[in-house]
Enzyme design. Structure first.
Site, short mmCIF file in Angstrom:
data_model
loop_
_atom_site.label_atom_id
_atom_site.label_comp_id
_atom_site.label_asym_id
_atom_site.label_seq_id
_atom_site.Cartn_x
_atom_site.Cartn_y
_atom_site.Cartn_z
N ASP A 10 -62.67 22.57 1.76
CA ASP A 10 -63.71 21.92 0.95
C ASP A 10 -64.86 22.90 0.71
O ASP A 10 -65.98 22.67 1.12
CB ASP A 10 -64.23 20.65 1.62
CG ASP A 10 -64.86 20.89 3.00
OD1 ASP A 10 -64.52 21.92 3.63
OD2 ASP A 10 -65.69 20.07 3.43
N ASN A 157 -72.76 17.45 14.91
CA ASN A 157 -73.73 18.09 14.02
C ASN A 157 -74.06 17.20 12.83
O ASN A 157 -75.11 17.36 12.20
CB ASN A 157 -73.25 19.47 13.55
CG ASN A 157 -71.95 19.42 12.75
OD1 ASN A 157 -71.37 18.35 12.52
ND2 ASN A 157 -71.48 20.59 12.33
N GLU A 163 -68.98 15.53 14.67
CA GLU A 163 -68.94 16.71 13.79
C GLU A 163 -68.65 16.26 12.36
O GLU A 163 -67.93 15.28 12.15
CB GLU A 163 -67.87 17.69 14.32
CG GLU A 163 -67.70 18.96 13.52
CD GLU A 163 -66.74 18.78 12.36
OE1 GLU A 163 -66.91 19.49 11.35
OE2 GLU A 163 -65.82 17.92 12.45
N ASN A 165 -66.72 17.17 9.65
CA ASN A 165 -65.40 16.97 9.06
C ASN A 165 -64.73 15.70 9.56
O ASN A 165 -64.00 15.04 8.82
CB ASN A 165 -64.49 18.17 9.34
CG ASN A 165 -64.84 19.38 8.51
OD1 ASN A 165 -65.52 19.28 7.50
ND2 ASN A 165 -64.37 20.54 8.94
N HIS A 236 -67.89 28.34 11.13
CA HIS A 236 -66.92 27.44 11.74
C HIS A 236 -65.50 27.65 11.22
O HIS A 236 -64.55 27.86 11.99
CB HIS A 236 -67.33 25.99 11.49
CG HIS A 236 -68.74 25.67 11.84
ND1 HIS A 236 -69.15 25.41 13.13
CD2 HIS A 236 -69.85 25.57 11.06
CE1 HIS A 236 -70.44 25.15 13.13
NE2 HIS A 236 -70.89 25.24 11.90
N ASP A 237 -65.34 27.56 9.90
CA ASP A 237 -63.99 27.52 9.34
C ASP A 237 -63.23 28.82 9.55
O ASP A 237 -62.00 28.81 9.68
CB ASP A 237 -64.06 27.20 7.84
CG ASP A 237 -64.55 25.79 7.58
OD1 ASP A 237 -64.65 25.01 8.54
OD2 ASP A 237 -64.85 25.47 6.41
#
Length: 309
Positions: A10, A157, A163, A165, A236-237
């Protein structure tokens, strides 16, 4: 032989850096990108994925997926990623024609055509994954591995407990974690060990257009968020992609992970029990950070050397 991966994403600032890592890593063969609404709306995440693929010279299908959660109202993370989803990055319009398939069909068809050969790496809300499992439950058998950037065993977060997602579509996440495969959860406890601080950013000096047009605008914008002002932003990703490349950089522990869908204050929480007798997930707990940044820098250097145009 390179590992074949399909990335469900995304884009998203950290997605942009994750895609650069994937493209610049000879250990990986990216078979496609599927998009989902998340960091911004689906139209923008899909356009961003197409623009990034063109910018990097990553010639793969970019396939549009779900624009809203299974049962909830959509939410975005524009406060973190900006209205465009890519912060201060300005890329040329995409020139590759859009793919007319749906992400769910693409995921199912790709895994069905090569059972046991393609790793599925999901770095956004898990709506496409849940819909693909509903359409064809056997994808849980066909995926070589399933790596999720999402969740946490200590923090949130998006909320204190969750989180982003996972919180964006808890029902989809519950479907994904309950399926008969063994996800690798790359959650916030791990990704906050990958902070792009000033010392890390010196590694990217000398990468020319990639540094000035993409890396610095990404990290500058991302780093403005209050949660990142001390220590630099966590990318992160990219951690999920790095796991697909070099799992030896990560320490994981088996755990039972269940997704809270009902809690007033805890919806989207990944409830993690490391003592459970029936673990369903390998949870990443520790990262060899210096070696991780070596991997990222080497990949970015390869991308920088071969940018189109």
């Amino acid at each position: 032989m390179p590992k074949r991966i399909l990335i469900d994403c995304d884009p998203g600032i950290d997605d942009a850096l994750a895609l650069a890592l994937a493209h610049g890593s000879p250990e990986l063969d990216v078979v496609g990108l599927t998009t989902v609404g998340g960091n911004t709306d689906l139209d923008r995440t899909t356009e961003n994925a197409r623009c990034l693929a063109d910018y990097y010279g990553l010639v793969v299908p970019v396939v549009r997926g779900a624009g809203r959660p299974l049962v909830r109202a959509p939410r975005t993370a524009r406060d973190v990623h900006g209205e465009s989803g890519l912060g201060g990055v300005l890329l040329p319009p995409a020139t590759t024609p859009p793919d007319d398939r749906h992400a769910v069909d693409f995921i199912v068809d790709a895994l069905a055509a090569a059972p046991g050969e393609i790793s599925l790496v999901a770095v956004g809300p898990l709506t496409n994954i849940a819909l693909a499992l509903h359409k064809e439950p056997r994808i849980a058998e066909w995926a070589a591995e399933f790596v999720v950037m999402g969740g946490s065993y200590t923090r949130g977060n998006n909320t204190p407990a969750a989180e982003f997602n996972i919180a964006a579509d808890p029902e989809a996440a519950a479907v994904a974690f309950d399926a008969p495969w063994r996800p690798v959860m790359i959650g916030l406890d791990l990704t906050h060990q990958a902070r792009a601080n000033a010392e890390v950013r010196t590694r990217f000096c000398g990468l020319g257009r990639l540094e000035t047009e993409l890396i610095s605008p990404c990290l500058d914008f991302y780093g403005q968020h209050p949660s990142y002002r001390d220590g630099g932003p966590a990318i992160h990703d990219a951690c999920a992609v790095a796991y697909a490349i070099a799992p030896e950089l990560f320490r994981t522990a088996p755990a039972r992970v269940d997704v809270e869908t009902w809690g007033r204050f805890t919806s989207g929480m990944t409830v993690t029990d490391f003592a459970a007798p029936d673990p369903n997930t390998d949870v990443a707990t520790d990262l060899a950070a210096d070696r991780f940044w070596d991997l990222v820098t080497e990949a970015f250097t390869r991308v920088a050397e071969h940018l189109p145009g």
